[in-house]
Design an enzyme around this catalytic site. Structure first.
Site, mmCIF file in Angstrom:
data_model
loop_
_atom_site.group_PDB
_atom_site.id
_atom_site.type_symbol
_atom_site.label_atom_id
_atom_site.label_comp_id
_atom_site.label_asym_id
_atom_site.label_seq_id
_atom_site.Cartn_x
_atom_site.Cartn_y
_atom_site.Cartn_z
ATOM 1 N N VAL A 269 0.838 -1.202 0.000
ATOM 2 C CA VAL A 269 0.000 0.000 0.000
ATOM 3 C C VAL A 269 0.871 1.249 0.000
ATOM 4 C CG1 VAL A 269 -1.689 1.336 1.309
ATOM 5 C CG2 VAL A 269 -1.955 -1.144 1.076
ATOM 6 N N ASP A 316 -4.170 32.842 -34.830
ATOM 7 C CA ASP A 316 -4.779 33.772 -35.774
ATOM 8 C C ASP A 316 -4.145 35.145 -35.601
ATOM 9 O OD1 ASP A 316 -6.724 32.020 -36.912
ATOM 10 O OD2 ASP A 316 -7.891 32.201 -35.074
ATOM 11 N N ASP A 617 -11.977 30.613 -33.724
ATOM 12 C CA ASP A 617 -13.198 31.231 -33.203
ATOM 13 C C ASP A 617 -14.463 30.778 -33.921
ATOM 14 O OD1 ASP A 617 -12.745 32.511 -35.598
ATOM 15 O OD2 ASP A 617 -12.305 34.470 -34.712
ATOM 16 N N ASP A 621 -13.595 26.279 -37.446
ATOM 17 C CA ASP A 621 -12.319 26.094 -36.739
ATOM 18 C C ASP A 621 -12.391 24.902 -35.781
ATOM 19 O OD1 ASP A 621 -10.837 28.173 -37.826
ATOM 20 O OD2 ASP A 621 -11.643 29.644 -36.429
ATOM 21 N N ASN A 683 8.988 6.179 -0.697
ATOM 22 C CA ASN A 683 8.596 4.801 -0.963
ATOM 23 C C ASN A 683 9.809 3.888 -1.103
ATOM 24 O OD1 ASN A 683 6.047 5.795 -0.973
ATOM 25 N ND2 ASN A 683 5.699 5.587 -3.167
ATOM 26 N N ASN A 711 2.876 6.399 5.180
ATOM 27 C CA ASN A 711 2.241 6.517 3.867
ATOM 28 C C ASN A 711 1.158 7.594 3.873
ATOM 29 O OD1 ASN A 711 1.468 5.554 1.147
ATOM 30 N ND2 ASN A 711 -0.383 4.872 2.187
#
Length: 877
Positions: A269, A316, A617, A621, A683, A711
């Site tokens: 775990v 654009d 827009d 598009d 870990n 943990n």
């Protein structure tokens, strides 16, 4: 049925079109319409895949990391660790809800398209007019369109003349004329006129249908999603293998199987970083909040991080790089070229010239431009001036306002009595005004004002206004006018010519023998800060590509002014015609393009490994926005469909906001990596401690409940606070490789080094405690447990930066981490010194001597790592 890509020429005979569609001006018969409805299907936009809500929910749990967390939660409940199980379950449910919300919301894009098609149509069948459901239209149907109608299918005009608003498809706000043999697309709107049309395509075969099909294409996974999925598989497999080895080793050392099973499961775990999805979500959510302040609304959380590894921004021009406020910069009248200062719609500026000019001539010129004009300048709201009407006409009104000319007052003096609207074929607009006051030049009953393209205006002029008088237009005058016009166009100015003519009678011929008044050159100026933002992106290794429908020269001038291209490298400009011809696919500037070219550009860039951000827009598009790695819709000018398929919406339509978003995206990814460095070093350290402790014949250095406490603690406050770390100089480096693993060599070195320090330090403390307290295993484990916890708290500060020492980034710049470390230390004290928790976690109170050992050893991880950063930074100073 005529195919979508068919081109109908203006000389095509209407009869031939009707024959091709097997139709007639009297319309189809009802029986034939039913047969065609069966053949072609209903005139509706259809979903490729119907995504039921329950299926969307189920898909959220197919992520490998979430599957690991579900297993970890089940195991936690089975071994009695209810709190740990509830926390993990909370993480899983939260991420599932978030994923469902985003995916379900994406379904609305198709609904937005559907809402743009009118529900009913006026159709001619059996030679009589009737109203039918638009879904029942078929190819060959003859329909009637009038002002205000939304077009229900793709059609060809066979009679009449229509003025169409096609902005929903093209993104262009100007009105276009459509007459016989012209195609009109579904979803567009009739603004003026009436016409009879024949249906050519329905449903998914229309332009809207093609867009609907493309927006349903599944978007490719983001780089972060791919890297996290890969990491989850590695961690899951690694945790399983290690836990089996640890279990077997424990059994071989004589530890009871039941006790070893619980310890091994606890270690499993702990080995899974269940806090990772939560930290990723929180980091992205915080980025979303920060981006709102920078005028960017994120619709899909993963897009925040994707922005951080963008290598190309396709943008654009109009409104994003520029202000979308046409501004007059040059006036040519009375033989003089005059500069106009001031930008945008604010009516403040000056008129300057190297030569002396007559102010009266300028005012007269601007009066003509104001009279032949349908735009108006509104009063400021919150400091912003607005134009109602066409931006080009608005620029003339603003220029006139700079000369203290009030359009309303002028219109009262010279009321409009007739007009001929602008026509793309004539290329000019005409208005006729009644003259109320006695003006020396306008001394007749009426005056005609004309504006339009120079070629169309100049050929109708026989005289020119000069020095307050009207004189014949000579060849020399015409050559001088053409020379100035050429100079304006070279500098990417949009040029309009103005002319006028006094009339005694409104019925007399007024389209010839005009008096040339002059020319005006205007441009949509760049937005403030855009040039600097493009330079910042360039420094950060991001290529900016400009895509525009404007002329090549206009695109070139703006691109040079903004630093997108160098004046010497104008060969990097490609037009839409070049692309259609299959040449010049790679460029920094694309001119004269259509939205369909955007898809080609994205595909080419992605095929060479680029992560592409694309702005848009209009409805057409939408496919490009959906296909891009980051689709960016315009919040002001964007359609609902564009916003629905996008990942991000700019509330100010400004390129600067994109650059800010990229900077934040990089910082967010950095913070996710900081969490991983912190979490995985914990870990790996815990695994090494348990495994090698058992391997050398020691009892378990940590009790199972202590492992789970570590943990839970490490997935909690310290880990989450690292996601709130301020960003450090994220735009001073190139984008990361999207194929780069999230655990890089540098991250692996950090994890290996710190976990080894924590493992060696803790095992030495445990060995010392076993000798110091040979009869008290709980005391020995408490010392090891507390040492390991403090190692994590010191290591949290190490993880704040992989490059700069704490003194450089600021000890207190992340107040959340200070609070989190303090809270974690307090919880550890409660575990050590409160009776109920002592019983649960098998701990004993530590004395002063114990604390000296714990603090001396655990601080070493901070001293070593920060010391190396100081040495490395001094080396490169």
């Amino acid at each position: 049925m005529i195919a979508m890509n068919s081109t109908i020429r203006s000389d095509t005979d209407i009869t031939a079109i009707l024959e091709q569609l097997q139709s007639h001006t009297s319309g189809l018969t009802e029986e034939e319409a039913i047969r065609r409805l069966t053949r072609y299907g209903r005139n509706e936009l259809k979903k490729n895949i119907i995504a039921m809500p329950l299926k969307i929910v189920a898909r959220q749990f197919l992520d490998f990391m979430l599957l690991l967390l579900i297993i970890a939660a089940i195991v936690s409940f089975l071994i009695g660790e209810t709190l740990d199980g509830l926390v993990i379950t909370g993480f899983v449910v939260f991420n599932a809800i978030l994923g469902f919300t985003q995916e379900y919301r994406a379904e609305r894009a198709l609904e937005s398209l559907k809402s743009m098609i009118a529900p009913q149509a006026r159709v001619i069948r059996d030679d009589s007019e009737r109203m039918v459901d638009a879904a029942e239209l078929v190819p060959g149907d003859v329909i009637l369109l009038i002002a205000g109608d939304k077009v229900q299918a793709d059609v060809i005009v066979i009679d009449g003349e229509l003025q169409m608003d096609e902005s929903v498809l093209t993104g262009e706000s100007h009105i276009v004329n459509r007459s016989s043999t012209h195609t009109v697309h579904a979803g567009t709107t009739v603004t003026h006129g009436r016409g009879t049309c024949v249906v050519t395509n329905t449903g998914m075969n229309t332009a809207f249908g093609r867009i609907a099909a493309m927006v349903q294409i599944e978007k490719r996974k983001t780089p972060l999603q791919r890297r996290l999925a890969q990491l989850a598989r590695y961690l899951g497999t690694g945790a399983l293998v290690i836990c089996v080895i640890v279990f077997i080793t424990g059994i071989m050392n004589g530890i009871p199987a039941d006790k070893m099973f619980i310890a091994t499961v606890s270690l499993a775990v702990a080995a899974v970083p269940e806090g990772l999805p939560a930290v990723v979500t929180i980091a992205l959510a915080l980025g979303v909040q920060n981006m709102v302040k920078k005028n960017a609304i994120i619709r899909k959380l993963q897009a925040v991080e994707t922005l951080g590894c963008a290598t190309v921004i396709c943008t654009d021009k109009t409104g994003t790089l520029t202000q979308n406020e046409m501004t007059v910069r040059k006036i040519y009248t009375d033989g003089t070229l005059i500069d106009v200062t001031g930008e945008g719609y604010a009516p403040f500026g000056e008129f300057r010239s190297e030569k002396e000019f007559h102010e009266k001539s300028v005012r007269f010129f601007l009066q003509i431009g104001t009279l032949c004009n349908d735009a108006s300048l509104t009063q400021p709201e919150e400091g912003n001036w607005k134009i109602l009407g066409d931006p080009t006409e608005g620029a003339l009104v603003v220029a006139a306002a700079k000369a203290d000319i009030n359009k309303q007052e002028l219109a009262e003096k010279y009321p409009r009595v007739a007009e001929i609207p602008f026509d793309p074929e004539r290329k000019y607009m005409t208005t006729i005004h009644e003259v109320h006051d006695a003006v020396k030049i306008l001394d007749l009953a009426y005056v005609i004002c004309v504006k339009g393209a120079l070629d169309s205006i100049l050929e109708k002029c026989s005289h020119i206004y000069r020095d307050g008088e009207v004189v014949p237009l000579t060849v020399t005058d015409a050559d001088a006018i053409q020379h100035v016009h050429q100079d304006m166009t070279v500098h990417a100015l949009r040029v309009l010519a103005l002319a006028y003519k006094p009339l005694d009678d409104i019925t007399e011929q007024h389209q010839h023998d005009l008096i040339f008044a002059g020319m005006v050159g205007m441009i949509d100026p760049p937005r403030s800060g855009v040039k600097e933002a493009i330079a910042t992106c360039k420094k950060a290794g991001i290529t900016t590509i400009m895509i525009t429908g404007d002329h090549r020269d206009t695109a070139k001038a703006i691109a040079i002014e903004l630093g997108i291209i160098d004046p010497e490298h104008t060969g990097k400009i490609v037009t839409g015609d070049d692309m259609d011809a299959g040449i010049g696919q790679k460029a920094l500037v694309y001119a004269r393009t259509s939205p369909t070219h955007k898809v080609q550009i994205i595909s080419a860039l992605q095929s060479q490994g680029d992560i592409v951000a694309m702005t848009g827009d209009g409805v057409n598009d939408a496919p490009a926005l959906k296909m891009a790695d980051i689709g960016i819709a315009m919040g002001i000018t964007g359609t609902d469909v564009a916003k629905e398929v996008s990942d991000m919406v700019l509330t100010d339509d400004n390129f600067v906001s994109i650059a800010h978003a990229v900077e934040l995206g990089r910082g967010i990814y950095d913070n996710i990596k900081k969490f991983l460095r912190f979490q995985l070093s914990t870990n790996v350290g815990a695994i090494l401690l348990i495994f090698f402790g058992l391997l050398i014949g020691l009892p378990l250095p940590l009790a199972p409940q202590q492992i789970l406490f570590i943990n839970l603690l490490m997935d909690g406050p310290p880990a989450l606070s690292l996601s709130m770390e301020p960003y450090h100089k994220t735009m001073n480096r190139p984008p990361r490789d999207p194929d780069e693993p999230i655990i890089t060599k540098d991250v692996m070195k950090f994890i290996t080094g710190t976990s080894m320090v924590m493992f060696i330090g803790t095992i030495l403390v445990f060995l010392y405690a076993l000798q110091e307290y040979p009869e008290d295993i709980d005391h020995a484990r408490t010392l090891a447990f507390t040492t390991f916890v403090l190692f994590q708290l010191f290591n949290a500060f190490n993880c704040r930066s992989d490059q700069y020492p704490l003194t450089r980034i600021g000890v207190f710049s992340n107040r959340y981490l200070i609070g989190a470390v303090g809270l974690s230390a307090l919880l550890q004290m409660c575990v050590l010194y409160t009776s109920p928790l002592q019983l649960i976690f098998d701990t004993v109170p530590l004395g002063v001597h114990d604390w000296v050992i714990v603090l001396s050893v655990s601080a070493m991880v901070f001293v070593i790592v920060e010391g190396m950063k100081v040495i490395r930074n001094r080396r490169f100073v």
